[in-house]
Design a protein around this motif. Structure first.
Motif, PDB file in Angstrom:
ATOM      1  N   CYS B  13       0.943  -1.270   0.298  1.00 33.02           N
ATOM      2  CA  CYS B  13      -0.220   0.291   0.232  1.00 33.02           C
ATOM      3  C   CYS B  13       1.109   1.176  -0.028  1.00 33.02           C
ATOM      4  O   CYS B  13       1.585   1.677   0.833  1.00 33.02           O
ATOM      5  N   THR B  14       0.957   1.882  -1.214  1.00 31.60           N
ATOM      6  CA  THR B  14       1.359   3.434  -1.269  1.00 31.60           C
ATOM      7  C   THR B  14       1.350   3.801   0.102  1.00 31.60           C
ATOM      8  O   THR B  14       1.685   5.029   0.344  1.00 31.60           O
ATOM      9  N   CYS B  15      -0.086   4.262   0.017  1.00 31.31           N
ATOM     10  CA  CYS B  15      -0.704   5.521   1.257  1.00 31.31           C
ATOM     11  C   CYS B  15       0.190   5.208   3.204  1.00 31.31           C
ATOM     12  O   CYS B  15       1.145   6.126   2.866  1.00 31.31           O
ATOM     13  N   PHE B  16       0.182   3.567   3.182  1.00 28.73           N
ATOM     14  CA  PHE B  16       0.203   3.235   4.417  1.00 28.73           C
ATOM     15  C   PHE B  16       1.790   3.192   3.822  1.00 28.73           C
ATOM     16  O   PHE B  16       2.083   4.044   4.967  1.00 28.73           O
ATOM     17  N   ASN B  17       2.953   2.891   3.344  1.00 29.87           N
ATOM     18  CA  ASN B  17       3.987   2.593   3.076  1.00 29.87           C
ATOM     19  C   ASN B  17       4.232   4.267   3.433  1.00 29.87           C
ATOM     20  O   ASN B  17       5.408   4.678   4.367  1.00 29.87           O
ATOM     21  N   LEU B  18       3.786   5.144   2.959  1.00 34.94           N
ATOM     22  CA  LEU B  18       4.611   6.541   3.153  1.00 34.94           C
ATOM     23  C   LEU B  18       4.243   7.181   4.148  1.00 34.94           C
ATOM     24  O   LEU B  18       4.946   7.550   5.094  1.00 34.94           O
ATOM     25  N   ARG B  19       3.240   6.857   5.204  1.00 37.03           N
ATOM     26  CA  ARG B  19       3.480   7.632   6.047  1.00 37.03           C
ATOM     27  C   ARG B  19       3.591   6.662   7.328  1.00 37.03           C
ATOM     28  O   ARG B  19       4.150   7.508   7.966  1.00 37.03           O
TER      29      ARG B  19
END
Lengths: 147, 147
Positions: B13-19
């Motif tokens: 998950c791009t979102c989770f890993n960025l966060r």
DNA sequence: TTAAAATAGGTGCATATACTCTTATTATGC
DNA sequence: GCATAATAAGAGTATATGCACCTATTTTAA
């Protein structure tokens, strides 16, 4: 302080540029997930709880590498919506977290939306760049975290 | 839903890993900057205001690619601490943002702390990986933002 | 010139993040 | 067995984020 120096700070600040990219990507995920009533962050929590039989606040926060108290607050709206259940745990100290039937239903509906968001982000970056981004994000989390 | 699928969501998950990476890096910057009384996000705002003669809320929010109302809230504690001044702008609609003398002083003291944080992050990742991370973050911001 | 559109900004509300402090409970060491 | 450690979790406070809505001005167009 020279203007060039200040431009350099903005371009090179790891913190600022991470936060900026996170804002942008979060918006994409939130948009796609809107139809499910979930935010990107909430989708992650439901995903983590979907299979877990033994989730507690502390264990889940460790699994997701987030502050325990942050997780408590993030779970609140999911509890209020009846997606997450909090029941007595093994201990009288611990609480068991689990998805309700509604939680599983909502998550199931959200998965294809998440896949769309993910697909769009990958398409926007190109697969090679996306692979590179993810690799560097994983490395960053590994190397930064004192856990 | 299979467990493997769920693990894949968390890993990809791009979102989770960025966060997640953002949380980790933000903690590093906040730690180093603590002695200055600033957060990483606040340091960025002061840096942007340091040279600007013509900053307004809207212009600054565009420059930093952040929501206008977010910027308004983020400026509040800096105003309260007397680091940022808000004076009447060219228009009766606009407000001019500028650093106070105290703001310049605090920012000046924070710069070496920011440099330490930055150095530590780069050292933790290795220069090559850090370059790769930044390149991908810039690309992500470029490609995601509808601005 | 004046009604409508555009611009600048703020507030209410909700969520996301995390530090500090506090309470309750369990485990440990003597 | 009991005082102390450690563990689990919540509350208070503060910042970070952004949408929807509102007000005040300025600009534009008929």
């Amino acid at each position: 302080m020279k203007p060039s120096k200040l431009r350099e700070i903005e371009m090179s600040c790891t913190c600022f540029n991470l936060r900026k990219a996170t804002r942008a990507v979060t918006a994409v995920f939130d948009d796609f997930l809107a139809a499910s009533g979930l935010r990107g962050t909430q989708f992650t929590l439901l995903a983590a709880l979907y299979q877990s039989e033994t989730a507690t606040v502390t264990r889940l926060s460790q699994a997701l590498v987030m502050d325990r108290t942050t997780l408590t607050r993030n779970l609140k709206p999911l509890q209020d919506q009846g997606l997450v259940r909090v029941s007595p745990g093994e201990d009288r100290r611990t609480r068991a977290l689990s998805l309700s039937a509604k939680g599983r239903r909502v998550f199931g509906k959200a998965v294809p939306l998440w896949e769309q968001a993910q697909k769009q982000v990958i398409a926007s970056l190109g697969k090679t760049n996306w692979d590179g981004l993810m690799k560097h994000l994983h490395l960053t989390s590994e190397r930064m975290n004192p856990y």
